[in-house]
Design an enzyme around this catalytic site. Sequence first.
Site, PDB file in Angstrom:
ATOM      1  N   LYS A  80       1.147  -1.588  -0.181  1.00  9.26           N
ATOM      2  CA  LYS A  80       0.059  -0.203  -0.135  1.00  9.26           C
ATOM      3  C   LYS A  80       1.025   1.123   0.065  1.00  9.26           C
ATOM      4  O   LYS A  80       1.748   1.352   0.677  1.00  9.26           O
ATOM      5  CB  LYS A  80      -1.114   0.340   1.423  1.00  9.26           C
ATOM      6  CG  LYS A  80      -1.973   0.667   1.490  1.00  9.26           C
ATOM      7  CD  LYS A  80      -2.733   0.595   2.762  1.00  9.26           C
ATOM      8  CE  LYS A  80      -3.876   1.714   2.552  1.00  9.26           C
ATOM      9  NZ  LYS A  80      -5.014   1.564   3.707  1.00  9.26           N
ATOM     10  N   SER A 155      -9.789   1.445   3.524  1.00 11.87           N
ATOM     11  CA  SER A 155      -8.797   2.757   2.697  1.00 11.87           C
ATOM     12  C   SER A 155      -7.891   1.696   1.076  1.00 11.87           C
ATOM     13  O   SER A 155      -7.256   2.147   0.644  1.00 11.87           O
ATOM     14  CB  SER A 155      -8.166   3.843   2.902  1.00 11.87           C
ATOM     15  OG  SER A 155      -7.096   3.266   4.234  1.00 11.87           O
ATOM     16  N   SER A 179      -9.868  -0.366   7.514  1.00 16.82           N
ATOM     17  CA  SER A 179      -9.432  -0.610   5.944  1.00 16.82           C
ATOM     18  C   SER A 179      -8.262  -1.902   5.708  1.00 16.82           C
ATOM     19  O   SER A 179      -8.120  -1.199   4.308  1.00 16.82           O
ATOM     20  CB  SER A 179      -7.937   0.979   6.016  1.00 16.82           C
ATOM     21  OG  SER A 179      -8.705   1.742   6.123  1.00 16.82           O
TER      22      SER A 179
END
Lengths: 483, 487
Positions: A80, A155, A179
């Site tokens: 990420k 997210s 997330s």
Amino acid sequence: MIMDLCRENLAGMRDLLKDGEVSAVDLCRAHLNRIAERKSLNAFITIDGERAIDAARTADKRKQAGEETGLLAGLPLAVKDNICIDGQPTTCASKILDKFIPPYTATAVFNLLNAGAVIVGKTNLDEFGMGSSDEHSHFGPVKNPHDLSRTPGGSSGGSAAAVADFQVTAALGSDTGGSVRQPASFCGIVGLKPTYGAVSRYGLTAFASSFDQIGVLTRSVTDCEMVFRVICGRDEHDATSVRSIYPDDYSGDLKSAGRMRIGIPTEYFGEGLAPEVGAIVEKTIEELARDGRAIRKISLPHTKYAVAAYYIIANAEASANLARFDGVRYGTRVDSGQLSALYRESRSQGFGVEVKRRILLGTYVLSAGYRDEYYDRAQRVRTKIIGDFEDVFSSVDLLVCPTTPTTAFKLGEKLDDPLAMYLSDIYTVPASLAGLPALSVPCGTANGLPVGLQIIGPRFAESRLFSLATEIERLAGHRRTGV
Amino acid sequence: MTGWDRNHADFEAVIGLEIHAQLLTESKMFCGCSTAYGAPPNTQTCPVCLGLPGALPVANRQAIEYALRFVLAVGGTVNRRNVFARKNYYYPDLPKGYQISQYDQPLGEGGTIIIIEDNTAKSIGLMRAHLEEDAGKSFHVDARAGGPATLVDLNRCGVPLLEIVSQPEIRSPYQAYLFVTKIRQLVRYLDICSGDMEKGALRCDANISVRRQRKKTLGTRTEIKNINSIRGVERALTREIDRQIDILGSGGQIEQTTLFWDDDAQDVRPMRGKEESADYRYFPDPDLPEVVIDDDWLRRAAKAIPELPNQRRDRLVHEFHIPPYDAGVLTAERPLAEYFEAVASLVDRPKSAANWVLTEVLGALREVSGNIEEFPVQPPQLAELLREIEVGNISGKIAKEVFRIMQSEGGSAREIIERRGLQQISDGDTIQLVIGQVLRAYPTECKAYRGGKKKLFGFFVGEVMARTNGKANPQKVNELLRKMLED
């Protein structure tokens, strides 16, 4: 052939590499091709193919030379884009980190590289991890591979979409209030948020420091465990990281070797839960009961205050964590000669709307005259929620509930309604408040969209989570759908 | 005494000081970077003290231990559970946008510092002592140097500081001066801070208000920052008290402001560009777990506390029978006290050792502005010299000459005395011979002396000493001269 390669899980790829059927370079190329083909999903922010091929080549050479290789040797993974890798841009999907290149590597990534992993790229996310749909990205929204008109969740939406779409086999995400778990649920894959302190946060751009944990997204429980084993452990650079040895330190101090007792928190099955989601989760629970598990309804009475407490504390911490992005040393700088204007303009132009909203909220709840009423009160709620979990874990070993109240929603559906967006975290934030390990595992589909089941355990009970998740994976196997 | 005491007897000052002492750790408060002073700008930095995304602080246990030493030494209460807090504000030399400090649970609370003013001891209470990290350093560059611009050096950023806050119990600039001096002496004794104000290792901010004598309520206070010398403390406060009394005396009101001490102009002026009442939005730093100080740690910290200046002074008075004032000077700095005690332990007359250290050694140090650790005449050498006096091998006067040679050329006292033939002449026959020569050379003076002009005795002594190059034993000379003149 290439598509088949990408469909393998980590364990399968390891075997193929071991038998010499494919090389790490083959694997890497296959995935880079898949990423290029599926660019329209917008799962990645940065792809460094050259660097990835180099790493794969090194893995192949080491294998040929007969050197000892790590657990993830030659296996392609994604990270990420709020986690730092030395020399590669880290954007946090924010304009304010424009052209920022960190001079150091996060401990979790360092551990992956040490285990021989090949990092193919950095995945898209909601700016600084703030969002539940991946629409709050400076680089545009990510699409759900199951339905391109829907969000992959957020997210860690880029990581989830990339794994579900076979662009990569495993990815690191980060989970502050859900997330990792929520996008895993929306994309039909496995997502683990480890116990707070299990994985070093060093190098993970902080959103809310007392919640943030680097997590793992994979297509199978075995893969998830494999990656977790590599990244967990105490790190001298993170004072909040604690235990070192997997699995010994992660059995959750399970005393009895007897039948696992599973708690069903009634508060997670009330109003707001989509009936089709509730139905499939309850069906899975029934199957677990049929398998001879002791299922018990329990209560977590302070659940209804969790979302409010979470958004107060997380945003308070975020307001300080994001103060460093001021245009002075790196990133977007809008300079008109005045110091206060430099701050104001750089931050006004550099941050997106959701980030600004949270900074304002967080600043407000810490301000003189309001701190008692908001921040301190939310901390007391947090203590109550921790107490709720402590109480139930004296009588059950794990909790099982839905990961999210609905399946993946449409892109744009909640963009103008932040409150509705925040409420999609309702089942994930309590474990975050309590720092507990929680894992989302697919348990079927509703109207063709994946449904995730969440398992929550006591602190450092990851291995217990994996064991039940493996069971559910087997039970749900026949209901599984591909992309 | 300073001017305001004479001129403004109607008013009383109420002063509280905040002292920032840079702790002598090798690495910074929350990362491994060096704390060494004077390196090229921004060379002692890392992701942590640069505040890069994802970097995390880890508390330096040595700094905590140093701070513990201080709290124990002043008799404060140690908070066993220590919480670090974020103090939020924006400034270019503060890369994270917040400073890690302590707020509602400081490491230490209470304790006292004793100052001595006009031979009277006064105890100044301490409010708290807490740990925090320093910010970087800003340099404002003007147009001539390519500006206007501000350059930032982050080498200092993250250096551990102990903030010591006094109660508002200081009543004059002179007391403030004594307080800072005492704090400086204490942190140096504890070996936790260099006390070097010029290098910013000790910095002082002052809160000050004035009120009419015997009034109970406090006046509006101002804060003075940037006081970077001990003398500056006294000057800045004197200046500010004058300013406040002038305003109050002419019926005006004091505005609560932050002022800046300009050492060059010797004046206070308002700080520029600083918000009037900042809301720092303190909250516990989630990156740092509570630091729990257990009994074991406390014991270790207590063990590292040496004998403190006041105790040491009292002991020297009793042990060596030296006057309290002298003992005070000898114990002002730990290395000097060590030096003196080392000498005293090697000689029979420690009192004379005290005099030697106070006059000769300190005098010599002042001349070369050197420090005692590097002084060429170390305690064993000085003790050897003093023993030569004790056994009568040389006179005190010759000893001073030998001391100067030892300082400039090195070597032992014994060797210098022998090589240069400086031994004292104590042999009666030799001395009588010289006296005989002198009496024969000055018959008129002899006659005068014997006729009652006894004052001439000194003249004869001087002549004898001159003819022996000062080496004759003065006592013997007196004794024999008197005998021979009377005969």
